[in-house]
Design an enzyme around this catalytic site. Structure first.
Site, PDB file in Angstrom:
ATOM      1  CB  ALA A   9      -0.942  -0.005   1.204  1.00 13.66           C
ATOM      2  CG  ASN A  10       5.108   1.120  -0.515  1.00 14.44           C
ATOM      3  OD1 ASN A  10       4.744  -0.042  -0.594  1.00 14.44           O
ATOM      4  ND2 ASN A  10       6.135   1.595  -1.206  1.00 14.44           N
TER       5      ASN A  10
ATOM      6  CE1 TYR B 123       1.931 -10.075 -12.895  1.00 14.33           C
ATOM      7  CE2 TYR B 123       1.025 -10.117 -15.124  1.00 14.33           C
ATOM      8  CZ  TYR B 123       1.038  -9.592 -13.836  1.00 14.33           C
ATOM      9  OH  TYR B 123       0.164  -8.586 -13.501  1.00 14.33           O
TER      10      TYR B 123
END
Length: 302
Positions: A22-23, A176
């Protein structure tokens, strides 16, 4: 509902939201939007210094916002267990768990526990964290678990069970894709297990968004991405599918949200579909069992 935006987020006062990664990027915008609507937001981040900077920015945008930090390194199961333990001691209930953090198309590498980096971070780390916190999430009526996937789940036809860690012929794009397919299969299987509870699991994808995730793209993909970048949307728009999945009162368990524009690359959030492989119930159960074995984390819901 024609154009769902942050203005549609109901009041979140009294609710606790834990958001991984969340940064920056999507996670930051998700946290900022929830904090602005009154939620107590926990930024679960690997780098506490960057997390503190993000928390300060959120409070700057919404004075009085309630923001806390939790150190979490999804590439380490020891860190996941430690973070879960700290969160459990701090919170009796968790209303929103948003599994947002991830890595994308990285060169061949492994987590601290020896898992292929993308599968280990994007899926196994969140699988372990979710199950370690699940009793706290179940304790909150109307709680939700939202896991961020990607249109990249379409890069593969199924889970590579014979070589989950890509020790043979590593392909960063397909690895991925497998990790993002696993995110969806995890969500669908989790929802099946939650069907008799007041908690739901949903998924979201941001479309083409301008975030730091693109820093590891292979050269041909990076070249294409740079050409298409004018078509990408900013992170605040990319966060809308996650926010809708987390807060829209009409969301049902097992739904998947993405942008409504061409190719689901940009636009406002709507319910979208996923591949047949993601809905393979036998493969979902197999992935769940393998994930429990690899992480040594058993689920409290059967």
């Amino acid at each position: 509902m024609s154009k769902w935006t942050t203005a549609n987020i109901p009041d979140q006062t009294g609710r606790t939201a834990v958001i991984t990664g969340a940064n920056t990027g999507l996670g930051y915008e998700t946290a900022a939007a929830l904090a602005a609507r009154g939620a107590h937001v926990v930024l679960a981040v690997r780098n506490l210094e960057k997390g503190k900077a993000a928390a300060d920015l959120i409070v700057g945008r919404s004075p009085g916002a309630s923001v806390a930090l939790q150190e979490l390194d999804l590439t380490s199961l020891a860190s996941v267990r430690s973070a879960a333990g700290q969160l459990r001691s701090e919170y009796d209930s968790i209303d929103l768990l948003i599994n947002n953090a991830g890595v994308m198309m990285t060169p061949r590498s492994t987590t601290k526990d020896g898992f292929e980096l993308q599968f280990g971070t994007n899926h196994l780390g969140h699988f372990a964290l979710t199950n370690l916190l699940l009793d706290r999430v179940l304790a909150a009526p109307g709680s939700r678990i939202v896991t961020v996937s990607s249109t990249g789940h379409r890069f593969v036809r199924g889970i590579r069970f014979h070589d989950l860690q890509w020790e043979q012929q590593y392909n960063r794009v397909r690895a991925y894709g497998q990790s993002k397919l696993a995110n969806l299969m995890f969500t669908y299987e989790l929802q099946r297990r939650l069907h008799n509870t007041q908690t739901i699991a949903a998924a979201a994808h941001p479309g083409g968004s301008k975030t730091e995730l693109t820093r590891n793209l292979p050269r041909p993909v990076a070249a294409l991405s740079s050409l298409l970048e004018p078509l990408f949307q900013d992170a605040d728009m990319g966060a809308l599918p996650s926010l809708r999945a987390a807060t829209d009162p009409g969301v049902l368990g097992g739904q998947y949200f993405g942008p409504d524009g061409f190719g689901e690359q940009r636009g406002y959030p709507k319910i979208v579909g996923s591949t047949d492989a993601s809905h393979d119930a036998d493969a979902q159960r197999r992935l769940w069992a393998v994930s429990e074995e690899l992480t040594s984390v058993s689920s409290p819901v059967i």
